[in-house]
Scaffold this active site. Structure first.
Site, PDB file in Angstrom:
ATOM      1  N   GLU A  22      -3.383   8.505  -1.846  1.00 23.33           N
ATOM      2  CA  GLU A  22      -2.604   7.269  -1.671  1.00 23.33           C
ATOM      3  C   GLU A  22      -1.757   6.921  -2.882  1.00 23.33           C
ATOM      4  OE1 GLU A  22      -5.260   4.819   1.248  1.00 23.33           O
ATOM      5  OE2 GLU A  22      -6.180   4.660  -0.716  1.00 23.33           O
ATOM      6  N   GLU A  23      -1.398   7.934  -3.659  1.00 21.02           N
ATOM      7  CA  GLU A  23      -0.716   7.649  -4.922  1.00 21.02           C
ATOM      8  C   GLU A  23       0.688   8.217  -5.016  1.00 21.02           C
ATOM      9  OE1 GLU A  23      -4.583   7.509  -7.851  1.00 21.02           O
ATOM     10  OE2 GLU A  23      -3.670   9.429  -7.437  1.00 21.02           O
TER      11      GLU A  23
ATOM     12  N   ASP B 146       0.127  10.934  -0.237  1.00 21.87           N
ATOM     13  CA  ASP B 146      -0.922  11.941  -0.152  1.00 21.87           C
ATOM     14  C   ASP B 146      -2.262  11.283   0.181  1.00 21.87           C
ATOM     15  OD1 ASP B 146      -1.223  10.618  -2.666  1.00 21.87           O
ATOM     16  OD2 ASP B 146      -2.313  12.338  -3.445  1.00 21.87           O
TER      17      ASP B 146
ATOM     18  N   TRP C 155       0.846  -1.203   0.000  1.00 20.81           N
ATOM     19  CA  TRP C 155       0.000   0.000   0.000  1.00 20.81           C
ATOM     20  C   TRP C 155       0.879   1.249   0.000  1.00 20.81           C
ATOM     21  CZ3 TRP C 155      -4.665  -0.887  -1.442  1.00 20.81           C
ATOM     22  CH2 TRP C 155      -5.622   0.122  -1.387  1.00 20.81           C
TER      23      TRP C 155
ATOM     24  N   GLU D  66     -18.653   6.515  -4.627  1.00 24.28           N
ATOM     25  CA  GLU D  66     -17.456   7.362  -4.586  1.00 24.28           C
ATOM     26  C   GLU D  66     -17.450   8.341  -5.753  1.00 24.28           C
ATOM     27  OE1 GLU D  66     -13.537   5.645  -5.871  1.00 24.28           O
ATOM     28  OE2 GLU D  66     -13.034   5.953  -3.763  1.00 24.28           O
TER      29      GLU D  66
HETATM   30  C1  NOJ Z   1      -6.319   2.768  -4.332  1.00 25.34           C
HETATM   31  C2  NOJ Z   1      -6.398   4.114  -3.695  1.00 25.34           C
HETATM   32  O1  NOJ Z   1      -7.265   4.079  -2.647  1.00 25.34           O
HETATM   33  C3  NOJ Z   1      -6.800   5.154  -4.721  1.00 25.34           C
HETATM   34  O2  NOJ Z   1      -6.843   6.408  -4.143  1.00 25.34           O
HETATM   35  C4  NOJ Z   1      -5.800   5.132  -5.833  1.00 25.34           C
HETATM   36  O3  NOJ Z   1      -6.168   6.056  -6.807  1.00 25.34           O
HETATM   37  C5  NOJ Z   1      -5.675   3.756  -6.414  1.00 25.34           C
HETATM   38  N1  NOJ Z   1      -5.379   2.783  -5.394  1.00 25.34           N
HETATM   39  C6  NOJ Z   1      -4.629   3.703  -7.516  1.00 25.34           C
HETATM   40  O4  NOJ Z   1      -3.346   3.960  -6.965  1.00 25.34           O
HETATM   41  C1  NOJ Z   2      -9.463   6.127  -2.086  1.00 24.58           C
HETATM   42  C2  NOJ Z   2      -9.218   7.548  -1.723  1.00 24.58           C
HETATM   43  O1  NOJ Z   2      -8.276   8.083  -2.635  1.00 24.58           O
HETATM   44  C3  NOJ Z   2      -8.715   7.675  -0.316  1.00 24.58           C
HETATM   45  O2  NOJ Z   2      -8.581   9.035   0.020  1.00 24.58           O
HETATM   46  C4  NOJ Z   2      -9.653   7.004   0.648  1.00 24.58           C
HETATM   47  O3  NOJ Z   2      -9.100   7.045   1.931  1.00 24.58           O
HETATM   48  C5  NOJ Z   2      -9.908   5.576   0.249  1.00 24.58           C
HETATM   49  N1  NOJ Z   2     -10.298   5.486  -1.128  1.00 24.58           N
HETATM   50  C6  NOJ Z   2     -11.006   4.946   1.105  1.00 24.58           C
HETATM   51  O4  NOJ Z   2     -12.207   5.648   0.943  1.00 24.58           O
END
Ligand code: NOJ
Ligand code: NOJ
Length: 591
Positions: free
Chosen positions: A218-219, A215, A141, A440
């Site tokens: 999560e990327e 960030d 992750w 979402e």
């Molecule tokens: C899962 C993350 O929660 C999401 O924010 C991200 O865009 C994708 N992985 C791709 O990295």
């Molecule tokens: C993807 C989002 O980018 C992230 O900000 C969020 O925490 C997770 N999904 C779970 O909702």
């Protein structure tokens, strides 16, 4: 798709002032109880869609595949409970107290769980997500994520301040404070992580390390405006609570000052906050709008230093953010510039098709409503050079100045901005399915729900947007009157003559057709187009010498350009900290 109701669709499609507000009234009246019920359904142990989760655990979404969101994220949890705590403490819903108690209990436990980011004392608080039974998630992750502990501390501090007002100081001191203190200590102690051996434990270098890592999306592993903004808020209000409880607060205040300095560095002369300095993005990002609503403090007026919703910087930023989506989503085509459109995380997004997000579009309306609250409260609004383009959306002839509530300019602009805020609600209304469920994302071309269903955060965003529209003012957190401390002027100490302000850095790397870009003006602010070409005078070493600001933490990457194609080095960004003076050489290897 089946629309929320034919009535709403009719009004959502129309552009008139009356209809915009009528659509928003209708939509929020219907959606408010649905959002509340669906939000609570995702919280354990009794939530109907959170079966198997522990008490107080917020499931991000009941979706168990494509995507699997049946986990608990510290960020989502804290944002959701910030909304619940506001609802309870501001007297909007007296039924939520046991939920808040459960939240406190769950976070006290989850803080103790060792995980891939570390243990409770070695960085584990930055772990972004856990299994719903409170065990560690051990898969790959983007970790750590440093907004989580800050957001959790803020929710707990708001709760603690309320309880102190109820004379419940024993519980605050014995139960809440230890949880809050651990999170705040994580926020100030992040410098102990291994990467910091590359940096002296001071100055920008320290802050870069403190505020960076993955960030909120999560990327990207880099400094992120949202993370920095919520860290600042948590430290500032943490220092105030510590003082009230007779605890030590000086480290929190000192670091709050430093983080506030760093926060300013995201501003970009094109008129927006560069949310994220990674991955070759424009940096226009919902990250910034979320930062403004999650650090709103009506007592701070339209202060730009803390990026208040009505500040000139936040309004200019909002204009740039919204504009970035006008032409890229099919559902936005033909909508005039003074009307709301669908907005998403950032324009380059491709996750699950790169669609608009409900919580992002709602955040725009919430920022505007927060701004309206403050203009009304202070009885005037100000237009500066920075915010002029934003106000010109609504009146092309308007000019800079301060307009009292008695002027027609004030009346015209606030009415138009109210209508504009409601038009974003109208977009969400139009693309909410008949059962009121909020996923979402919603499809960029047809508006159908996409990705995780019943996203808890989407419901929280609805509740806070409704509250703001109703003029509800959240508790102040101490943003009023803050100034950027003088000691953060790190590039102005040396005076003339000696070149003390810049340092000459030579970058060397083996490769082919290599360019360089990075986080400062001198490295072209992450622009692949304007990236600096390296020369091949000592082929196969490519090289360039650049004057960079002294005493500065800088992130950079090499890129390769060939036949019009651009290849970026792999993440994470390279980092360096320039010394006070002199010159040095970076010998790098392509990743
Ligand atoms: C899962 C993350 O929660 C999401 O924010 C991200 O865009 C994708 N992985 C791709 O990295
Ligand atoms: C993807 C989002 O980018 C992230 O900000 C969020 O925490 C997770 N999904 C779970 O909702």
């Amino acid at each position: 798709m089946v629309r929320f109701s034919a009535f709403l669709t009719l009004f959502a499609l129309s552009g008139h002032v009356f209809c915009q507000s009528s659509t928003a009234d209708q939509y929020f009246a219907q959606e408010s109880p649905i959002a509340k019920a669906n939000l609570l359904a995702n919280i354990g142990p009794n939530g109907s869609k959170a079966q198997g989760s522990n008490s107080g655990i917020v499931v991000a979404s009941p979706s168990k595949s494509n995507p699997d969101y049946f986990y608990t994220w510290t960020r989502d949890t804290s944002v959701v409970f910030a909304a619940i705590i506001d609802q309870f403490t501001l007297g909007l819903d007296n039924s939520l107290r046991s939920q808040i108690d459960n939240f406190v209990g769950s976070q006290a436990r989850i803080q103790q769980v060792s995980n891939p980011s570390g243990s409770i004392t070695t960085g584990g608080l930055g772990e972004p997500k856990f299994n719903v039974d409170e065990t560690a998630f051990t898969g790959a992750w983007g970790r750590p994520q440093r907004d989580g502990p800050a957001l959790r501390a803020t929710a707990m501090i708001t709760w603690g301040n309320f309880l102190l007002g109820e004379n419940n100081s024993t519980y605050v001191q014995n139960t809440l404070w230890p949880i809050i203190q651990r999170d705040l200590d994580y926020v100030v102690r992040a410098k102990l992580e291994p990467d910091n051996v590359r940096f002296p434990a001071q100055g920008w270098s320290y802050l870069l390390n403190l505020t960076s890592r993955f960030d909120l999306w999560e990327e990207v592993s880099s400094s992120s405006f949202f993370t920095t903004a919520v860290q600042h808020r948590s430290l500032r209000q943490g220092a105030a609570l510590a003082a009230k409880l007779g605890q030590t607060s000086s480290t929190y205040s000192t670091q709050a000052d430093n983080v506030l300095c760093f926060l300013q560095s995201y501003w970009n002369t094109a008129g927006y906050m560069t949310a994220n300095t990674g991955g070759g993005r424009s940096g226009k990002d919902a990250n910034t709008v979320l930062a403004s609503i999650h650090t709103f403090d009506a007592a701070a007026g339209c202060d730009a230093v803390t990026f208040q919703p009505c500040s000139d910087r936040a309004l200019s930023n909002l204009l740039n953010y919204v504009s970035a989506f006008r032409s890229i989503y099919g559902i936005n085509s033909g909508i005039p510039a003074n009307q709301g459109v669908a907005t998403g995380r950032y324009p380059e997004d491709s996750y699950m098709g790169g669609n608009p997000w409900y919580l992002a579009t709602l955040a725009v309306s919430e920022q505007l409503e927060d701004a309206l609250i403050v203009w009304k409260q202070q009885g005037s609004l100000q237009i500066t050079d920075t915010s002029l383009a934003f106000f010109q959306l609504f009146s092309s002839s308007v000019s800079t100045g301060t307009y009292a509530a008695s002027t027609s300019t004030f009346t015209t602009l606030t009415a138009a901005i109210k209508n504009y805020a409601d038009s974003f609600v109208g977009v969400v209304a139009k693309f909410t399915p008949a059962n009121g469920g909020l996923a979402e994302q919603y499809d960029r071309n047809n508006g159908n729900p996409v990705s995780a269903v019943d996203l808890t955060w989407s419901y929280a965003a609805t509740l806070t947007a409704i509250d703001a529209r109703n003029g509800v003012v959240p508790a102040s957190w101490g943003a009023k009157g803050l100034t950027v401390p003088a000691q953060c002027n790190r590039n102005t100490g040396g005076g003339g003559g000696g070149g003390a302000d810049t340092v000459s850095v030579t970058f060397n790397i083996f490769g082919e057709n290599i360019f360089l870009t990075g986080s400062v003006d001198q490295l072209q602010n992450w622009s692949p187009d304007n990236a600096i070409p390296l020369n091949a005078d000592n082929y196969p070493t490519w090289s360039v010498t650049v004057n960079l600001p002294a005493n500065t933490g800088i992130e950079y990457k090499y890129i390769r350009k060939f036949n019009g194609a651009i290849t970026w080095e792999a993440d994470p960004n390279d980092m360096l900290t320039t010394p006070a003076s002199g010159s040095f050489t970076e010998n790098d290897t392509w990743r």
